[in-house]
Design a protein around this motif. Sequence first.
Motif, PDB file in Angstrom:
ATOM      1  N   GLU A 103      32.568  28.814   5.312  1.00 26.69           N
ATOM      2  CA  GLU A 103      31.814  27.795   6.205  1.00 26.69           C
ATOM      3  C   GLU A 103      30.364  28.067   6.181  1.00 26.69           C
ATOM      4  OE1 GLU A 103      32.838  27.518  10.855  1.00 26.69           O
ATOM      5  OE2 GLU A 103      34.525  26.697  10.166  1.00 26.69           O
ATOM      6  N   LYS A 104      28.970  28.143   5.742  1.00 20.82           N
ATOM      7  CA  LYS A 104      28.082  28.491   5.624  1.00 20.82           C
ATOM      8  C   LYS A 104      28.212  29.730   4.582  1.00 20.82           C
ATOM      9  CE  LYS A 104      26.315  25.241   7.764  1.00 20.82           C
ATOM     10  NZ  LYS A 104      25.703  25.048   9.600  1.00 20.82           N
ATOM     11  N   SER A 158      33.940  35.618  12.052  1.00 21.44           N
ATOM     12  CA  SER A 158      33.429  36.025  10.730  1.00 21.44           C
ATOM     13  C   SER A 158      34.110  36.670   9.928  1.00 21.44           C
ATOM     14  CB  SER A 158      32.054  35.849  10.337  1.00 21.44           C
ATOM     15  OG  SER A 158      32.132  36.002   9.210  1.00 21.44           O
ATOM     16  N   SER A 171      38.731  29.385   6.544  1.00 23.42           N
ATOM     17  CA  SER A 171      37.565  28.634   6.258  1.00 23.42           C
ATOM     18  C   SER A 171      36.407  29.471   5.138  1.00 23.42           C
ATOM     19  CB  SER A 171      37.446  27.080   7.057  1.00 23.42           C
ATOM     20  OG  SER A 171      36.894  27.922   8.243  1.00 23.42           O
ATOM     21  N   ALA A 198      30.328  24.990   1.934  1.00 26.30           N
ATOM     22  CA  ALA A 198      30.757  26.109   2.365  1.00 26.30           C
ATOM     23  C   ALA A 198      30.010  27.512   1.865  1.00 26.30           C
ATOM     24  CB  ALA A 198      32.193  25.621   1.929  1.00 26.30           C
TER      25      ALA A 198
END
Length: 852
Positions: free
Chosen positions: A556-557, A566, A554, A692
Amino acid sequence: MSGSTIRAVLGPTNTGKTHLAIERMCGHSSGAIGFPLRLLAREVYDRVVAIKGESQVALITGEERIEPPHARYFLCTAEAMPSDGGGHAFVALDEAQLSADRERGHIFTDRLLHARGREETMLLGSATLEPVLKSLVPRAQVETRPRFSTLTHIGPRKLSRLPPRSAIVGFSAEQVYTVAEMLRRHRGGAAVVMGALSPETRNKQVELFQSGEVDYIVATDAIGMGLNLDVTHVAFASLVKFDGVRQRRLTPAEMAQIAGRAGRHQKDGTFGTLSGGRGGAAELDEEEIFAIEEHRFAPLTHLYWREAEPRFDTIGTLIADLERKPGEPELRGAPEAIDLAVLKKLADEPLAASIKGAGAVRRFWETCSLPDFRQSGADTHARFVARLWQDLREGYLGADYVATRIAELDNMQGDIATLQGRIAAIRSWAYICQRPDWVLARDEMAARARAIEARLSDALHARLTERFVNRRTAILMKNLGNDPNLLPVSLADDGTLLVEDEAIGTVSGFRFAVDGQARLADRKMLLSAGEKALPRILAEQAVRLRESGFAGVSLEKGKVVWANQSIATLEPGQLATKPTISAARDLDRIAEPEKTTFLAALTDWIETRLKPLEALDKLQAASADPEAGSEARALLLALIAGHGYVTRDDAGIRHLPKETRPFLRRLGVVFGALDVFAPALLKPAPRLALHASGMDKRPLEEAMRSVLPATKSIPAGYRPAGEQLIRVDVAEKLVKAAHEARTKAGEAKSFMLDASLAVSTGLTEASFARLLGAAGFRMHKAKPLPENVFGPPSPDRWSWRPGRGGTARANRHGKGRGKRNGEPRGKSTDKARRDSGPAPGNPFADLAKLVR
């Protein structure tokens, strides 16, 4: 047997004596070999079965009897071997030098003197036996055999410096357990072999070493008797033992018997002592080293003897014959063994008075000869024998009674000492069940006893392995120095990193963590093993993730997240849909070229996720076009910084030439009464993509609903409207409808507005009024009906009179000028500006403030 040949094959260990005896026996029509250990007898039994077949071979020991009806070859312990050879064509006695053993010597002496084959007799043993053998058996043809390999002394070694495939020898259970525990901590563990273990347990522990699962074996001097091991070095943890009478130093011959386990066939071996322990081990002196290396030892001067065929007239006569001294100078009366000690103790008990006649005395002596498997001593063992005799003198032991006693021991729970005690007890019953004149249903009871002994032995082996073997450490110690690609490391489905099915840590995403339960001393080794295997493991992980279409990944930010880790960070690129990807350091361990392939695939996956931002790409491309003009480019940059919308005052629209507006409208830019925005970027998909990717750090409303309740932090794409928030494009529709109503009113100073459109979007009437007030509209409340007048009230009316700067202020805090409609000016104005102002870091917003 006067015509038979008697051969004495003498020499040190590893001379092939036992192998020669097996070959000679198999060349005769029948044969028997007596061994010092049940373990060795079983090993040779398996070898002969492979040659002659099960129907031709028998195994007879005190606790086990496998005797096919037509068996011609018998493998026995010395005690179970017929004293006269049994009439076989070939008879051999292994380890004949044990005739000088204090405890069992008289048994071996009897077989040495009387067990003969019809055609050939072979006596196997150490060269120290030669002088006394020539004196006692002058017809024996003595031949010596050299050792196949050499033994070399390499001095003392610390435990950490012991070479692989070493055997460490101690002379007490405490010493053996201490060394084994140290090896478990530092070298992965060791197999344990002691005389107190059952033969099955010893077999399994030996197999643990022979298979290479552990590189060390810790043993008592039982290792020196017949066990064939792939040992390259023997280290003495002690040179002192208790021989049943006193603590004494080992003789050079005893040292050589143990050290001779090092080296197999033509592979040389080494020996020495173990240093670094408490008090240290006594060092071998030069004479002992020379004797062991050159196989030169003081010859035996005597053998122990006891009358093998005593008289059974009375118990007193029996004891007298057993204590009678031999007449030959080479023979010496055997020390009092456990069986004689038990006989003498029970002879003084009342039960002895009823034992009359040769048959009863013989049966009583056979009962006293029950081995003390428990090693409990004469007093305790005598009590067990007395209870057994009370049952036997009446005849047979009943099957129910024996089955009950055996069943009581069928319990696999407990620690090492408890299981050893149960095994000793079941071995006693296995011995009892082998006697055809003691137990009814002998075969069934013997089978039950052997089955329970096997299960107990398995349980004991498991306890020893659990306590003294750290399989994970052992595997790593053997493999860490090898090619990393050959390290047997695999990744389980749950992320556990395994070395030959032993967990060393976990891989979460592309990050390796050492097993949290590992001891501090093991963590460095586990980390090293994991680091060596990670390039290959992570490459395989990357392939699986890439081929799955990045399932579970995914955005995410601004971070690419997988398995809560990450794996990459997005940095702004020239276009919103093509950011720069900065891979996490964990990905540096992925072996090339998979890393390059993986990052390329990840880039394509990210660009697919950011495809809804193509409208923002158009704005970015146009902002770089010199032909657009500086004013249009400035507005585009403000829209880009606001990620799709900006208030009219912050957009600098007053300086924008009218001729540039068609160019901007073709890009999808809408010039609203309150905001300038790109409607394509106010939909859920692009807002999600902006959030995102980390470009827009403001709060996100995923569904991008038209109206929201007011919050302290205003989500991206919304503006305040009283106690509610409204999406900027929806706000523009309402303001546009109000202007259309004003246009229709013509020159009238006021007009009426239908609030149904606003209400249908979810705005309250109060919020609708606040929104229109921000756009310059002012509501004029209708006068109430006079008293006593009935009918519908007059509708409210609206006028449009934007004051100078009023729209700019309204864009920031949703209020009009003055104190109309219950909207007083106050200190909240500045706070509203801060809450709803342009995106932080927008240079054009700062410039607008300076101009004002």
